[in-house]
Design a protein around this motif. Structure first.
Motif, PDB file in Angstrom:
ATOM      1  N   ARG A 242      33.490  53.450  43.570  1.00  0.00           N
ATOM      2  CA  ARG A 242      34.278  53.634  44.789  1.00  0.00           C
ATOM      3  C   ARG A 242      33.887  54.939  45.479  1.00  0.00           C
ATOM      4  NH1 ARG A 242      38.302  49.874  44.884  1.00  0.00           N
ATOM      5  NH2 ARG A 242      38.708  48.855  42.871  1.00  0.00           N
TER       6      ARG A 242
ATOM      7  N   HIS B   7      32.991  49.107  45.760  1.00  0.00           N
ATOM      8  CA  HIS B   7      34.310  48.601  46.132  1.00  0.00           C
ATOM      9  C   HIS B   7      34.916  49.390  47.282  1.00  0.00           C
ATOM     10  CE1 HIS B   7      34.691  46.031  42.532  1.00  0.00           C
ATOM     11  NE2 HIS B   7      34.068  47.003  41.892  1.00  0.00           N
ATOM     12  N   ASP B   8      35.711  48.714  48.090  1.00  0.00           N
ATOM     13  CA  ASP B   8      36.521  49.373  49.108  1.00  0.00           C
ATOM     14  C   ASP B   8      37.713  50.071  48.459  1.00  0.00           C
ATOM     15  OD1 ASP B   8      35.183  48.788  51.538  1.00  0.00           O
ATOM     16  OD2 ASP B   8      35.964  46.737  51.485  1.00  0.00           O
TER      17      ASP B   8
ATOM     18  N   HIS C 117      41.661  50.746  42.336  1.00  0.00           N
ATOM     19  CA  HIS C 117      41.868  49.302  42.206  1.00  0.00           C
ATOM     20  C   HIS C 117      43.321  48.958  42.497  1.00  0.00           C
ATOM     21  CE1 HIS C 117      41.307  45.228  40.754  1.00  0.00           C
ATOM     22  NE2 HIS C 117      42.360  45.374  39.968  1.00  0.00           N
TER      23      HIS C 117
ATOM     24  N   ARG D 205      42.630  41.362  42.815  1.00  0.00           N
ATOM     25  CA  ARG D 205      41.866  40.772  43.908  1.00  0.00           C
ATOM     26  C   ARG D 205      40.489  41.425  43.962  1.00  0.00           C
ATOM     27  NH1 ARG D 205      41.726  44.144  48.341  1.00  0.00           N
ATOM     28  NH2 ARG D 205      43.185  45.895  48.322  1.00  0.00           N
ATOM     29  N   GLU D 206      39.526  40.693  44.508  1.00  0.00           N
ATOM     30  CA  GLU D 206      38.172  41.229  44.628  1.00  0.00           C
ATOM     31  C   GLU D 206      38.107  42.213  45.786  1.00  0.00           C
ATOM     32  OE1 GLU D 206      34.146  39.203  45.951  1.00  0.00           O
ATOM     33  OE2 GLU D 206      34.682  38.651  43.888  1.00  0.00           O
ATOM     34  N   SER D 207      37.455  43.345  45.568  1.00  0.00           N
ATOM     35  CA  SER D 207      37.397  44.375  46.601  1.00  0.00           C
ATOM     36  C   SER D 207      35.971  44.835  46.884  1.00  0.00           C
ATOM     37  CB  SER D 207      38.248  45.581  46.179  1.00  0.00           C
ATOM     38  OG  SER D 207      37.785  46.125  44.944  1.00  0.00           O
TER      39      SER D 207
END
Length: 253
Positions: free
Chosen positions: A195, A224-225, A229, A233-235
């Motif tokens: 991140r 990841h955005d 976390h 959900r997928e990020s």
């Protein structure tokens, strides 16, 4: 002896463009070999050797993105080598798999030079952690063949000006660089950061046989955005999702 049918799962890679049979227990390929495959700037007609190919994840993802490659894999665990052959057949991608360790490679491999050698060596030194209870998972994740042996084997199999590319834990980058000798140069390191604002966990390292270019540390890829976390959900960032789901290339520069 191979895996029983109920001991194997069928898993989607590249959004389902590649389907891989993997052991239900033991080492299972994740996103790391997909990043490795996406980073290879190969062209139809070139040859690629994967050392420690497991069930064939990296080689087959690369073969799906770039048709017309000669793909060869070496895997010391017979059950995994058998699955790699099955996966190649099921995905209609030609992959020649040899059951062998790095220090006793078959003559057919030793007699050939490759445009690319790719690898995902075990990440963990056993004096720095606890061994995995599953023997196959431990063999894939716990190092008993030194990185220097992996890199020497790769270098020997490269054509002049060929590329060696590997994915490894960021904390072991000094060992990777120290294991290279003057046969390799033009080294590129691409950090993979989970991140924004977080340290790199993985690095992709590429070197060229006979290369004379300066060392390059590339801009990190942020996976990841968000800064943490949130929820189940997928990020993944869009460019990362394109690599993992759509089979997009992942240039290191």
């Amino acid at each position: 002896m191979g895996f029983a049918r109920d001991a194997v799962t069928a898993d989607k890679f590249l959004g389902g463009d590649v389907m891989l049979f993997q052991p239900r227990d033991g080492y299972r390929a994740g996103v790391d070999p997909v990043f490795l495959a996406a980073s290879i700037a190969a062209h139809a007609g070139e040859s690629v050797l994967e050392l420690g190919c497991g069930v064939g994840a990296a080689a087959l993802c690369l073969g799906r993105r770039v048709p017309g490659l000669r793909l060869v894999g070496v895997e010391r665990m017979t059950e995994y080598a058998d699955l790699a052959e099955k996966n190649a057949f099921e995905n209609s991608i030609q992959l020649d798999v040899y059951g062998s360790d790095l220090e006793h490679m078959p003559a057919a491999v030793k007699e050939e030079s490759f445009d690319h050698v790719i690898m995902n060596p075990p990440y963990h030194l056993r004096d720095r952690g606890t061994a995995a209870p599953n023997p196959a998972r431990e063999a894939a994740l716990g190092e008993d063949t030194p990185l220097k042996t992996w890199i020497d084997a790769a270098t020997k199999r490269l054509k002049p000006k060929g590329f060696m590319t590997m994915i490894q834990k960021a904390e072991r980058l000094p060992e990777v660089l120290n294991a290279m000798d003057d046969r390799l140069g033009s080294v590129m390191v691409k950090p993979l950061c989970p991140r924004e604002g977080r340290a790199a966990v993985l690095v992709l390292v590429q070197a060229r046989k006979g290369g004379r270019g300066a060392f390059r540390l590339a801009t990190p890829l942020i996976l990841h955005d968000g800064v943490e976390h949130v929820g189940d959900r997928e990020s993944y960032r869009p460019e990362v999702s394109a690599i993992l789901r759509d089979g997009a290339a992942f240039p290191l520069w």
